[in-house]
Design an enzyme around this catalytic site. Structure first.
Site, PDB file in Angstrom:
ATOM      1  N   ASP A  19     -58.659  10.560  30.296  1.00 45.37           N
ATOM      2  CA  ASP A  19     -58.703   9.662  29.150  1.00 45.37           C
ATOM      3  C   ASP A  19     -60.055   8.931  29.228  1.00 45.37           C
ATOM      4  O   ASP A  19     -60.754   9.003  30.250  1.00 45.37           O
ATOM      5  CB  ASP A  19     -57.525   8.684  29.280  1.00 45.37           C
ATOM      6  N   ASP A  61     -61.123   5.402  27.195  1.00 45.39           N
ATOM      7  CA  ASP A  61     -61.074   3.935  27.170  1.00 45.39           C
ATOM      8  C   ASP A  61     -60.060   3.402  28.175  1.00 45.39           C
ATOM      9  O   ASP A  61     -58.885   3.779  28.133  1.00 45.39           O
ATOM     10  CB  ASP A  61     -60.741   3.432  25.764  1.00 45.39           C
ATOM     11  N   GLU A 109     -56.651   3.400  12.348  1.00 45.31           N
ATOM     12  CA  GLU A 109     -55.200   3.161  12.276  1.00 45.31           C
ATOM     13  C   GLU A 109     -54.881   1.711  12.655  1.00 45.31           C
ATOM     14  O   GLU A 109     -54.008   1.070  12.063  1.00 45.31           O
ATOM     15  CB  GLU A 109     -54.452   4.121  13.217  1.00 45.31           C
ATOM     16  N   ARG A 117     -67.239   2.577  10.832  1.00 43.71           N
ATOM     17  CA  ARG A 117     -68.618   3.007  11.151  1.00 43.71           C
ATOM     18  C   ARG A 117     -69.410   1.834  11.717  1.00 43.71           C
ATOM     19  O   ARG A 117     -70.128   1.955  12.701  1.00 43.71           O
ATOM     20  CB  ARG A 117     -69.304   3.552   9.891  1.00 43.71           C
ATOM     21  N   ALA A 118     -69.255   0.666  11.075  1.00 46.80           N
ATOM     22  CA  ALA A 118     -69.979  -0.539  11.535  1.00 46.80           C
ATOM     23  C   ALA A 118     -69.503  -0.931  12.934  1.00 46.80           C
ATOM     24  O   ALA A 118     -70.301  -1.302  13.809  1.00 46.80           O
ATOM     25  CB  ALA A 118     -69.763  -1.677  10.554  1.00 46.80           C
ATOM     26  N   SER A 165     -63.345   7.857  19.071  1.00 47.08           N
ATOM     27  CA  SER A 165     -64.217   8.751  18.306  1.00 47.08           C
ATOM     28  C   SER A 165     -65.170   9.492  19.243  1.00 47.08           C
ATOM     29  O   SER A 165     -65.591   8.947  20.275  1.00 47.08           O
ATOM     30  CB  SER A 165     -65.057   7.945  17.316  1.00 47.08           C
ATOM     31  N   ASN A 199     -68.290   7.709  20.377  1.00 46.72           N
ATOM     32  CA  ASN A 199     -68.095   6.697  21.421  1.00 46.72           C
ATOM     33  C   ASN A 199     -68.056   7.334  22.808  1.00 46.72           C
ATOM     34  O   ASN A 199     -68.531   6.757  23.786  1.00 46.72           O
ATOM     35  CB  ASN A 199     -66.793   5.925  21.190  1.00 46.72           C
ATOM     36  N   ASP A 245     -54.751   5.290  31.676  1.00 46.22           N
ATOM     37  CA  ASP A 245     -54.663   3.860  31.992  1.00 46.22           C
ATOM     38  C   ASP A 245     -53.561   3.151  31.213  1.00 46.22           C
ATOM     39  O   ASP A 245     -53.313   1.979  31.456  1.00 46.22           O
ATOM     40  CB  ASP A 245     -55.971   3.146  31.648  1.00 46.22           C
TER      41      ASP A 245
END
Ligand code: XBP
Ligand code: MG
Length: 247
Positions: free
Chosen positions: A17, A19, A62, A85-86, A127, A130, A185
């Site tokens: 995973d 994050d 989501e 996006r921001a 994403s 990221n 995690d």
């Protein structure tokens, strides 16, 4: 360690995973969401306690849609995409500035797994951009050099806790789930891996402490306890051999 059941097939691949597992990224995501909200002139601000609750909804779009409905400010898909996006641009800026470091033991585990010729993959709800920025900033190389198989949030129909990301990662590795080990995690991540019939080891991250992860095969309380020896040992004891590491 206690063991029950038959010997399990040897582990041939580790599926990570992102994050909370590779790094404690979640508070950077939270701050990036808040920057996007304030830049867009929306009066939303997610504090730590609220964000912990919102993490039950996986995926940034989501999560924002859920919150928008919760506060009675429904947003269109186009508005959510723009905000997302921001948010991801703000997150990338944090990561590129060096704000995120790998959790202790992760670099050593990846190195040991490569030395032992284990296959490496990623299954995440975040994403792809990221994942790429995080790996370049922390490992110092292109993401696919270290993790030839990467399944990110936008590549599957259903995000964790659904099994889709893990099933697609196994398919792309061309390995049955029984030969892969997931490293997670969070409860949603553990549920996803178990629903895909993988063995899973969990090291709860800061935002996920206290979640019920007892369905995992191994629960560790520190990421530097994630040694290859321990994972390979788990591979030989089979699913259902959960224990908590207390150094
Ligand atoms: C955890 C998540 C992600 C991030 C935000 O992903 O739930 O949604 O909080 O990422 P992981 P995006 O499976 O790696 O633990 O905004 O890119 O969706
Ligand atoms: Mg996670």
């Amino acid at each position: 360690m206690s063991s029950r059941g038959r010997a399990a097939p040897a582990v041939e691949a580790l599926i990570f995973d992102v994050d909370g597992t590779l790094a404690e990224t979640e508070d950077h995501h939270r701050q990036a969401f808040n920057l996007a909200f304030s830049d867009a002139g929306i009066g939303w601000s997610w504090d730590v306690d609220l964000y912990r609750q919102l993490l039950a909804v996986t995926g940034g779009i989501e999560r924002m849609r859920h919150y928008a409905n919760l506060v009675g400010m429904p947003a269109t898909d186009a508005e959510l995409k723009h905000l997302h996006r921001a948010k991801n641009a703000a997150y990338a800026a944090f990561v590129e500035a060096g704000a995120v470091v790998l959790r202790p033991g992760i670099a050593a585990l990846v190195e040991a797994a490569r030395a032992a010729s284990l296959r490496l993959a990623i299954a995440t709800t975040t994403s792809l951009e990221n994942v790429e920025v995080l790996i370049e900033a922390t490992f110092g190389c292109k993401a696919r050099r270290l993790f030839p198989v990467i399944v990110a949030g936008g590549m599957v129909a259903r995000k964790k806790p659904a099994p889709d990301a893990y099933l697609l990662a196994c398919q792309r590795l061309d390995l049955p789930p029984a030969r892969c080990l997931a490293i997670e995690d969070s409860r949603n991540g553990v549920l996803a891996a178990k629903a895909a019939r993988l063995r899973v080891v969990v090291v709860p991250s800061l935002y996920c402490r206290g979640e019920d992860v007892t369905m995992a095969d191994l629960i560790l309380d520190r990421s530097d306890a994630l040694t290859l020896d321990r994972l390979v040992q788990l591979g030989s004891t089979g699913a259902g051999a959960a224990y908590v590491h207390r150094p």
